[in-house]
Design a protein around this motif. Sequence first.
Motif, PDB file in Angstrom:
ATOM      1  N   UNK A 191     -49.513 -50.559  20.689  1.00 37.21           N
ATOM      2  CA  UNK A 191     -49.424 -51.996  20.924  1.00 37.21           C
ATOM      3  C   UNK A 191     -50.731 -52.426  21.560  1.00 37.21           C
ATOM      4  N   UNK A 192     -51.379 -53.410  20.959  1.00 35.65           N
ATOM      5  CA  UNK A 192     -52.675 -53.879  21.451  1.00 35.65           C
ATOM      6  C   UNK A 192     -52.551 -55.321  21.917  1.00 35.65           C
ATOM      7  N   UNK A 193     -53.254 -55.640  23.005  1.00 37.10           N
ATOM      8  CA  UNK A 193     -53.222 -57.005  23.525  1.00 37.10           C
ATOM      9  C   UNK A 193     -54.598 -57.395  24.039  1.00 37.10           C
ATOM     10  N   UNK A 217     -59.643 -58.642  28.869  1.00 36.40           N
ATOM     11  CA  UNK A 217     -59.226 -57.241  28.841  1.00 36.40           C
ATOM     12  C   UNK A 217     -58.539 -56.963  27.524  1.00 36.40           C
ATOM     13  N   UNK A 218     -59.004 -55.915  26.861  1.00 35.11           N
ATOM     14  CA  UNK A 218     -58.354 -55.451  25.638  1.00 35.11           C
ATOM     15  C   UNK A 218     -57.629 -54.156  25.992  1.00 35.11           C
ATOM     16  N   UNK A 219     -56.339 -54.110  25.704  1.00 32.71           N
ATOM     17  CA  UNK A 219     -55.504 -52.967  26.075  1.00 32.71           C
ATOM     18  C   UNK A 219     -54.837 -52.389  24.839  1.00 32.71           C
ATOM     19  N   UNK A 220     -54.859 -51.068  24.731  1.00 32.79           N
ATOM     20  CA  UNK A 220     -54.147 -50.357  23.669  1.00 32.79           C
ATOM     21  C   UNK A 220     -53.200 -49.377  24.348  1.00 32.79           C
ATOM     22  N   UNK A 231     -55.360 -47.348  27.085  1.00 32.90           N
ATOM     23  CA  UNK A 231     -56.811 -47.495  27.105  1.00 32.90           C
ATOM     24  C   UNK A 231     -57.141 -48.971  27.272  1.00 32.90           C
ATOM     25  N   UNK A 232     -58.060 -49.301  28.214  1.00 33.22           N
ATOM     26  CA  UNK A 232     -58.440 -50.693  28.473  1.00 33.22           C
ATOM     27  C   UNK A 232     -59.951 -50.842  28.508  1.00 33.22           C
TER      28      UNK A 232
END
Length: 162
Positions: free
Chosen positions: A83-85, A96-99, A108-109
């Motif tokens: 899930x990516x946000x 911030x990109x978070x996986x 992972x951010x």
Amino acid sequence: EWCGQTFMQINQRTEAFEGMHHSYFQGESDQNYTIPKNAIFEDDLWTMVRKNPKQLPTGKVEVVPAMQFLRMRHKACQPVSATASLSENTESGEMTYTVEYAGLGRTFKINFKSDFPYSIQSWEEQDGGLTTKATLKKQMMLDYWSRNSVSDSKYREELGLE
């Protein structure tokens, strides 16, 4: 290396990515595999952030985790559910990109400036109980390719890389 040699290579082809893996570990020696053409590679996310973060994939995605993670954990090189946000903190001017890889217990951010050139400010990886972080402390705009003599070591000190 005292322990042996391992390497992975992935080539982009017209129909798919072709990968090969060579390792001295029993059961991992010589492998060939394909990865779908539409695969997202975690290692590419850094470039995607810098080019145009608004094009980063969000929601339920299939991502090939970072190559170093795959090697350290002896995992197969294949896309896994994640899930990516993408979120924005208007006070700090950062995004911030978070996986989140639920099946791997890993997150992972990448934190970066929300304005071009979208400079990366920090990153964080949580893998089980282990957290790894890095934060930008200082940067310099230099013609680094010509700074390779002993007298140029002063720049290492200025950057705090003693």
